[in-house]
Design a protein around this motif. Structure first.
Motif, PDB file in Angstrom:
ATOM      1  N   ARG A  94      -3.521   5.957 -18.435  1.00 56.55           N
ATOM      2  CA  ARG A  94      -3.472   6.343 -17.023  1.00 56.55           C
ATOM      3  C   ARG A  94      -2.013   6.533 -16.629  1.00 56.55           C
ATOM      4  NH1 ARG A  94      -2.636   1.839 -13.206  1.00 56.55           N
ATOM      5  NH2 ARG A  94      -2.134  -0.031 -14.417  1.00 56.55           N
ATOM      6  N   VAL A  95      -1.768   7.469 -15.735  1.00 58.26           N
ATOM      7  CA  VAL A  95      -0.413   7.766 -15.284  1.00 58.26           C
ATOM      8  C   VAL A  95      -0.313   7.534 -13.786  1.00 58.26           C
ATOM      9  CG1 VAL A  95       1.385   9.522 -15.096  1.00 58.26           C
ATOM     10  CG2 VAL A  95      -0.084   9.459 -17.126  1.00 58.26           C
ATOM     11  N   CYS A  96       0.673   6.758 -13.390  1.00 63.33           N
ATOM     12  CA  CYS A  96       0.988   6.545 -11.977  1.00 63.33           C
ATOM     13  C   CYS A  96       2.380   7.113 -11.710  1.00 63.33           C
ATOM     14  CB  CYS A  96       0.969   5.057 -11.625  1.00 63.33           C
ATOM     15  SG  CYS A  96      -0.633   4.249 -11.806  1.00 63.33           S
ATOM     16  N   ILE A  97       2.455   8.040 -10.778  1.00 59.98           N
ATOM     17  CA  ILE A  97       3.729   8.622 -10.370  1.00 59.98           C
ATOM     18  C   ILE A  97       4.182   7.922  -9.100  1.00 59.98           C
ATOM     19  CG2 ILE A  97       4.934  10.703  -9.621  1.00 59.98           C
ATOM     20  CD1 ILE A  97       4.010  10.891 -12.502  1.00 59.98           C
ATOM     21  N   ILE A  98       5.396   7.376  -9.105  1.00 62.23           N
ATOM     22  CA  ILE A  98       5.892   6.670  -7.921  1.00 62.23           C
ATOM     23  C   ILE A  98       6.996   7.497  -7.251  1.00 62.23           C
ATOM     24  CG2 ILE A  98       5.185   4.364  -8.634  1.00 62.23           C
ATOM     25  CD1 ILE A  98       8.009   3.878  -9.705  1.00 62.23           C
ATOM     26  N   LEU A 150       0.945  -1.931  -9.305  1.00 63.48           N
ATOM     27  CA  LEU A 150       0.338  -0.788  -9.986  1.00 63.48           C
ATOM     28  C   LEU A 150       0.103  -1.086 -11.463  1.00 63.48           C
ATOM     29  CD1 LEU A 150       2.375   2.147  -8.380  1.00 63.48           C
ATOM     30  CD2 LEU A 150      -0.062   1.692  -8.070  1.00 63.48           C
ATOM     31  N   LEU A 151       0.992  -1.846 -12.045  1.00 66.64           N
ATOM     32  CA  LEU A 151       0.837  -2.241 -13.451  1.00 66.64           C
ATOM     33  C   LEU A 151      -0.451  -3.038 -13.660  1.00 66.64           C
ATOM     34  CD1 LEU A 151       2.403  -2.128 -16.174  1.00 66.64           C
ATOM     35  CD2 LEU A 151       3.400  -4.339 -15.553  1.00 66.64           C
ATOM     36  N   GLN A 152      -0.822  -3.825 -12.649  1.00 69.35           N
ATOM     37  CA  GLN A 152      -1.982  -4.706 -12.757  1.00 69.35           C
ATOM     38  C   GLN A 152      -3.301  -4.020 -12.391  1.00 69.35           C
ATOM     39  OE1 GLN A 152      -0.696  -7.668 -10.008  1.00 69.35           O
ATOM     40  NE2 GLN A 152       0.956  -8.394 -11.342  1.00 69.35           N
ATOM     41  N   GLN A 153      -3.227  -2.872 -11.706  1.00 69.66           N
ATOM     42  CA  GLN A 153      -4.441  -2.192 -11.249  1.00 69.66           C
ATOM     43  C   GLN A 153      -4.939  -1.233 -12.326  1.00 69.66           C
ATOM     44  OE1 GLN A 153      -5.673  -3.283  -8.124  1.00 69.66           O
ATOM     45  NE2 GLN A 153      -3.959  -4.677  -8.543  1.00 69.66           N
ATOM     46  N   PHE A 160       1.855   7.961  -5.802  1.00 73.21           N
ATOM     47  CA  PHE A 160       1.996   6.929  -4.781  1.00 73.21           C
ATOM     48  C   PHE A 160       3.363   7.047  -4.106  1.00 73.21           C
ATOM     49  CE2 PHE A 160      -0.923   5.484  -7.981  1.00 73.21           C
ATOM     50  CZ  PHE A 160      -1.957   4.883  -7.258  1.00 73.21           C
ATOM     51  N   ASN A 161       3.349   7.084  -2.774  1.00 75.62           N
ATOM     52  CA  ASN A 161       4.598   7.003  -2.018  1.00 75.62           C
ATOM     53  C   ASN A 161       5.033   5.544  -1.959  1.00 75.62           C
ATOM     54  OD1 ASN A 161       4.604   9.750  -1.473  1.00 75.62           O
ATOM     55  ND2 ASN A 161       3.654   9.528   0.541  1.00 75.62           N
ATOM     56  N   LEU A 162       6.198   5.238  -2.513  1.00 76.64           N
ATOM     57  CA  LEU A 162       6.733   3.884  -2.437  1.00 76.64           C
ATOM     58  C   LEU A 162       7.761   3.854  -1.320  1.00 76.64           C
ATOM     59  CD1 LEU A 162       5.135   3.382  -5.001  1.00 76.64           C
ATOM     60  CD2 LEU A 162       7.096   2.115  -5.909  1.00 76.64           C
ATOM     61  N   CYS A 163       7.245   3.625  -0.125  1.00 74.43           N
ATOM     62  CA  CYS A 163       8.072   3.505   1.066  1.00 74.43           C
ATOM     63  C   CYS A 163       7.292   2.681   2.078  1.00 74.43           C
ATOM     64  CB  CYS A 163       8.450   4.867   1.631  1.00 74.43           C
ATOM     65  SG  CYS A 163       7.068   6.002   1.776  1.00 74.43           S
ATOM     66  N   ALA A 164       7.989   2.039   2.992  1.00 78.46           N
ATOM     67  CA  ALA A 164       7.347   1.174   3.973  1.00 78.46           C
ATOM     68  C   ALA A 164       6.459   1.993   4.908  1.00 78.46           C
ATOM     69  CB  ALA A 164       8.406   0.421   4.773  1.00 78.46           C
ATOM     70  N   PRO A 165       5.463   1.356   5.524  1.00 79.18           N
ATOM     71  CA  PRO A 165       4.512   2.091   6.374  1.00 79.18           C
ATOM     72  C   PRO A 165       5.123   2.668   7.645  1.00 79.18           C
ATOM     73  CG  PRO A 165       3.628  -0.054   5.731  1.00 79.18           C
ATOM     74  CD  PRO A 165       5.069  -0.047   5.342  1.00 79.18           C
ATOM     75  N   HIS A 166       6.345   2.235   8.002  1.00 85.38           N
ATOM     76  CA  HIS A 166       6.932   2.661   9.268  1.00 85.38           C
ATOM     77  C   HIS A 166       8.323   3.254   9.057  1.00 85.38           C
ATOM     78  CE1 HIS A 166       3.591   0.660  11.264  1.00 85.38           C
ATOM     79  NE2 HIS A 166       3.848  -0.415  10.545  1.00 85.38           N
ATOM     80  N   PRO A 167       8.388   4.511   8.599  1.00 77.70           N
ATOM     81  CA  PRO A 167       9.689   5.181   8.484  1.00 77.70           C
ATOM     82  C   PRO A 167      10.279   5.384   9.870  1.00 77.70           C
ATOM     83  CG  PRO A 167       7.904   6.767   8.218  1.00 77.70           C
ATOM     84  CD  PRO A 167       7.260   5.411   8.291  1.00 77.70           C
ATOM     85  N   VAL A 168      11.588   5.474   9.937  1.00 77.12           N
ATOM     86  CA  VAL A 168      12.250   5.620  11.240  1.00 77.12           C
ATOM     87  C   VAL A 168      13.255   6.763  11.191  1.00 77.12           C
ATOM     88  CG1 VAL A 168      11.982   3.167  11.815  1.00 77.12           C
ATOM     89  CG2 VAL A 168      14.037   3.939  10.617  1.00 77.12           C
ATOM     90  N   MET A 203       1.858  12.456   3.646  1.00 72.89           N
ATOM     91  CA  MET A 203       1.034  11.681   2.723  1.00 72.89           C
ATOM     92  C   MET A 203       1.200  12.252   1.315  1.00 72.89           C
ATOM     93  SD  MET A 203      -0.295   9.618   4.923  1.00 72.89           S
ATOM     94  CE  MET A 203      -0.910   9.460   6.609  1.00 72.89           C
ATOM     95  N   GLU A 204       0.575  11.593   0.335  1.00 73.00           N
ATOM     96  CA  GLU A 204       0.733  12.031  -1.053  1.00 73.00           C
ATOM     97  C   GLU A 204       0.194  13.445  -1.302  1.00 73.00           C
ATOM     98  OE1 GLU A 204       0.891   7.520  -1.277  1.00 73.00           O
ATOM     99  OE2 GLU A 204      -0.240   9.013  -0.126  1.00 73.00           O
ATOM    100  N   ASN A 205      -0.752  13.887  -0.479  1.00 68.76           N
ATOM    101  CA  ASN A 205      -1.316  15.226  -0.679  1.00 68.76           C
ATOM    102  C   ASN A 205      -0.646  16.287   0.196  1.00 68.76           C
ATOM    103  OD1 ASN A 205      -2.307  14.406   1.772  1.00 68.76           O
ATOM    104  ND2 ASN A 205      -4.438  15.005   1.385  1.00 68.76           N
ATOM    105  N   THR A 206       0.399  15.918   0.916  1.00 69.36           N
ATOM    106  CA  THR A 206       1.122  16.884   1.747  1.00 69.36           C
ATOM    107  C   THR A 206       1.858  17.876   0.866  1.00 69.36           C
ATOM    108  OG1 THR A 206       1.441  15.249   3.512  1.00 69.36           O
ATOM    109  CG2 THR A 206       2.904  17.164   3.517  1.00 69.36           C
TER     110      THR A 206
END
Length: 308
Positions: free
Chosen positions: A162-166, A216-219, A226-234, A129-132
């Motif tokens: 505001r800063v968003c790190i992807i 993220l631009l709109q929020q 933020f981790n930009l990866c699909a919910p199901h890594p393989v 997760m992002e805090n790992t």
């Protein structure tokens, strides 16, 4: 919205521009002619080009920044000179942006700045997760690049900005990126897993990548990492089997890691570090993936390339 975009002619940036047609975009590029040629799919009426930021004194006229610039990390062997190029192509422009934000009376309200899941190092089978906390062995170069890149970007954070790190994973697209590099051996029936194939691949479809950035631009109240990866890594072996299945080809060959060590040296970490990353923060703010599972993503992408 007036958006400053760096890395706009890259694989992600050139696709992102298609989703920003309602905005005024200033693309930072070394050559406006080459950029126009690369971005021939875009509507030129909403795009300006600038070759450098050294003549700018502030960013009072900019509403938001999407910072994706950087030397490709996987295309060349990591010699010392190439490492310096990879680092400074990211760090220097980000530092310049941060300095201009700090010099502004009315700074941009948003900075979305790039990074990668390489930040975490080789996490084996652990869910990330992002805090790992990162696992750094032998001064992991990918972690070093990302950590400094993120640290510089976060200096722009204030009550006004505001800063968003992807932290982006392996972006799959039909026009470039990792998938296009993987396809040739699989098309000829000689594709297969890398090493034992147990390393997790945190993939994301290019459409979800650019949708997540625009989301993220709109929020307006959202910031952080933020981790930009699909919910199901393989695992790589699962990815390889699915890719071969989608192409209707066998998946029989395994290439040992020592081969990549000979060819790629230290940069083989890109292929063998295992990052089982999940997009926890992104899903918590309501983002819904179009392609959360790998098989539908591959089918869509390979149909669009005519590879099936």
């Amino acid at each position: 919205m007036h958006i400053l975009l760096t890395g706009g002619t890259g694989f992600i940036g050139s696709e992102l521009i298609k989703h920003l047609v309602d905005h005024h975009i200033t693309v930072l590029t070394r050559s406006s002619d080459q950029a126009k040629s690369k971005l021939k799919h875009a509507d030129f009426s909403n795009i300006d080009y600038v070759s450098c930021l050294s003549t700018w004194h502030n960013l009072d006229h900019i509403d938001a920044i999407i910072n994706l610039a950087g030397e490709p990390i996987a295309t060349k062997r990591w010699t010392e000179s190439q490492k310096q190029k990879i680092c400074h192509s990211r760090w220097d422009i980000t530092q310049q942006i941060v300095s201009l934000i700090k010099a502004s009376q009315h700074p941009p309200h948003t900075l979305i700045s790039g990074s990668a899941v390489g930040y975490y190092g080789d996490q084996k089978q652990h869910v990330v997760m992002e805090n790992t906390p990162p696992i750094v062995i032998n001064h992991s170069f990918a972690h070093h690049v990302c950590q400094q890149w993120e640290n510089i970007a976060m200096q722009a954070s204030s009550t006004k900005t505001r800063v968003c790190i992807i932290r982006t994973g392996i972006v799959l697209g039909s026009q470039g990126g990792a998938l296009l590099a993987m396809l040739p051996p699989f098309r000829f029936g000689v594709g297969g897993k890398l090493g034992r194939g147990n390393q997790y691949m945190p993939w994301i479809h290019i459409q979800d990548e650019v949708r997540a950035i625009t989301y993220l631009l709109q929020q307006s109240q959202t910031s952080g990492t933020f981790n930009l990866c699909a919910p199901h890594p393989v695992p790589n072996k699962h990815f390889s089997r699915l890719l071969a299945k989608t192409l209707r080809r066998p998946c029989l060959i395994s290439t040992p890691q020592w081969v990549f060590k000979l060819i790629m040296g230290e940069s083989r970490a890109i292929l063998f570090d295992s990052v089982r990353a999940k997009p926890k923060h992104l899903t918590e703010i309501g983002f819904i993936f179009t392609y959360s599972r790998l098989e539908p993503a591959l089918k869509q992408l390979l149909q669009s390339t005519g590879s099936r």
